[in-house]
Write an enzyme that holds these catalytic residues in place. Structure first.
Site, PDB file in Angstrom:
ATOM      1  N   SER A 120       5.643   2.375   3.442  1.00 25.66           N
ATOM      2  CA  SER A 120       5.424   2.653   2.015  1.00 25.66           C
ATOM      3  C   SER A 120       4.149   2.000   1.495  1.00 25.66           C
ATOM      4  CB  SER A 120       6.643   2.278   1.165  1.00 25.66           C
ATOM      5  OG  SER A 120       7.157   1.051   1.547  1.00 25.66           O
TER       6      SER A 120
ATOM      7  N   ASP B 104       3.558  -6.679   1.532  1.00 26.57           N
ATOM      8  CA  ASP B 104       3.210  -5.486   2.306  1.00 26.57           C
ATOM      9  C   ASP B 104       1.875  -4.873   1.872  1.00 26.57           C
ATOM     10  OD1 ASP B 104       5.629  -6.146   3.340  1.00 26.57           O
ATOM     11  OD2 ASP B 104       6.702  -4.411   2.595  1.00 26.57           O
TER      12      ASP B 104
ATOM     13  N   ASP C  33       8.231 -13.922  -0.306  1.00 24.64           N
ATOM     14  CA  ASP C  33       7.079 -13.521  -1.143  1.00 24.64           C
ATOM     15  C   ASP C  33       7.434 -13.498  -2.626  1.00 24.64           C
ATOM     16  OD1 ASP C  33       8.555 -11.119  -0.856  1.00 24.64           O
ATOM     17  OD2 ASP C  33       6.793  -9.874  -0.423  1.00 24.64           O
TER      18      ASP C  33
HETATM   19  C1  GLA Z   1      10.107  -5.896   2.191  1.00 23.60           C
HETATM   20  C2  GLA Z   1       9.335  -6.101   0.880  1.00 23.60           C
HETATM   21  C3  GLA Z   1       8.451  -7.347   0.948  1.00 23.60           C
HETATM   22  C4  GLA Z   1       9.227  -8.564   1.427  1.00 23.60           C
HETATM   23  C5  GLA Z   1      10.051  -8.232   2.662  1.00 23.60           C
HETATM   24  C6  GLA Z   1      10.960  -9.357   3.044  1.00 23.60           C
HETATM   25  O1  GLA Z   1       9.217  -5.595   3.226  1.00 23.60           O
HETATM   26  O2  GLA Z   1       8.547  -4.966   0.589  1.00 23.60           O
HETATM   27  O3  GLA Z   1       7.855  -7.572  -0.298  1.00 23.60           O
HETATM   28  O4  GLA Z   1      10.017  -9.083   0.401  1.00 23.60           O
HETATM   29  O5  GLA Z   1      10.839  -7.072   2.493  1.00 23.60           O
HETATM   30  O6  GLA Z   1      10.220 -10.445   3.450  1.00 23.60           O
END
Ligand code: GLA
Length: 367
Positions: free
Chosen positions: A124, A165, A39
């Site tokens: 979160s 997320d 991402d």
């Molecule tokens: C965490 C981060 C996301 C992403 C994942 C790995 O969940 O919050 O933004 O980078 O790790 O894919």
């Protein structure tokens, strides 16, 4: 908290604590089917919002104070609205979202959640997105709300997370996963096929260095992109890189290709092919990106030997947390039992393994 009873309990607890009637909002956690650490490199991800969420009961206050408490965690918040000093616990997410929303009116908030906290299912983002909906998002689009929540986490907790997320928590749709292009946030929904179940396996371990290592990986990717003079690693070939930078770039580039291949296989009902992309993703995260751990590898290794599992991989940032398993519907119960027994035997740790459904994004709920 579970279902309607949990909601009633939350409202009852809110009345007891704050003496008023609340409105209630929910924001789901997420599971990423494939596309990890892509991402923040402007690449593709393929998450789904899940049927576990954070719920927040809220009533406005007239004295300009922002107060928050949780049914799951001991720390509380009681500050004038607009206060910016963080305290190093979960309430920093509430503070960050309130500040970035530009909220001027006080509020009382009480949280409950059935997203495992710190388990890699985005507790979160569920917290920050539910806060944004409770405090009022004005005329912002769901994409803008997600960006605001990402910024709140970046600036108020120091975790340099990407957009996946909060975006999943905002955009989720019942029965569908989201194929998102993180360069411009365009996305399409893809139905999870009827005969397939999503099984999440929580290893119950969370390695301490997770946050630091995450920020290190992100910095390494950004350095590699700068060296190659491109905005994102998505845009490069990895020729010209070496050592750790080569491995990071190779993961990102091959992972992007796997996301697209996985989506195509899923749409075409080719579950074995989809599963192969998941196993390959796990290997790339283990070997090239180096964000897996023994417990995650054990859980994926076990899945490989269980009939009915099409594919499995770590999901989320890594260093502990959960694996996601794509499973034939009629085998789901047997797979949960076999994974649970196998993992406990191998590690001495009792895992938490459960089926989940792709669920709708954040909204107000009638308590
Ligand atoms: C965490 C981060 C996301 C992403 C994942 C790995 O969940 O919050 O933004 O980078 O790790 O894919």
């Amino acid at each position: 908290m579970e279902g309607k009873n949990g909601l009633k309990e939350l409202v009852t607890a809110f009345r007891a604590r704050y003496g008023r009637e609340p409105r209630v909002f929910r924001a789901p956690g997420r599971v990423n089917l494939i596309g990890e650490h892509t991402d923040y490199n402007g690449g593709f991800v393929f998450p789904a919002a899940i049927d576990r969420a954070t719920y927040v009961a809220m009533a406005p206050r007239e004295d300009g104070r922002l107060r928050a408490a949780s049914m799951a965690l001991p720390e509380t918040l009681d500050v004038p609205v607009g206060h910016t000093a963080v305290s190093g616990n979960w309430t920093d997410f509430v503070l960050g979202v309130a500040v970035l929303l530009g909220r001027t009116e006080g509020a009382d908030l009480l949280y409950a959640t059935d997203v495992p906290i710190g388990g890699g299912l985005s507790s979160s983002a569920a917290l920050s997105v539910s806060t944004a909906f409770a405090l009022g998002t004005g005329d912002r689009t769901r994409e803008e709300i997600a960006l605001l929540c990402q910024r709140a986490e970046n600036e108020f907790t120091g975790m340099q997370c990407g957009i996946m997320d909060p975006l999943s928590s905002c955009l989720g749709e019942e029965g569908k996963a989201l194929l998102i292009d993180c360069r411009d946030l365009s996305y399409k929904t893809v139905a999870v096929p009827d005969g397939v179940r999503l099984v999440i396996a929580n290893t119950m371990v969370k390695h301490e260095l997770g946050g630091t290592e995450y920020n290190d990986r992100r910095a390494a990717c950004e350095m590699a992109a700068a060296k190659l003079d491109v905005p994102y690693l998505r845009d490069v070939e990895y020729a010209g890189l070496e050592g750790a930078e080569l491995r990071c770039a190779r993961h990102v580039i091959t992972e992007n290709a796997r996301v697209l291949a996985f989506a195509e296989a899923l749409v075409g009902g080719e579950m074995e092919a989809a599963g192969r992309e998941m196993y390959a993703s796990h290997e790339s995260l283990r070997v090239d990106f180096a964000v897996s751990c023994e417990e995650l590898d054990t859980m994926v290794g076990l899945a490989r030997g269980i009939p009915g599992v099409y594919g499995a991989r770590m999901t989320g940032g890594g260093f502990g947390g959960c694996t996601i398993n794509l499973v034939a519907a009629e085998r789901a119960g047997a797979v949960v039992a076999a994974l649970t027994a196998g993992y406990e035997k191998a590690t001495g740790i009792r895992p938490h393994i459960f089926e989940t459904r792709a669920a709708a994004g954040a909204c107000e709920v009638v308590a």
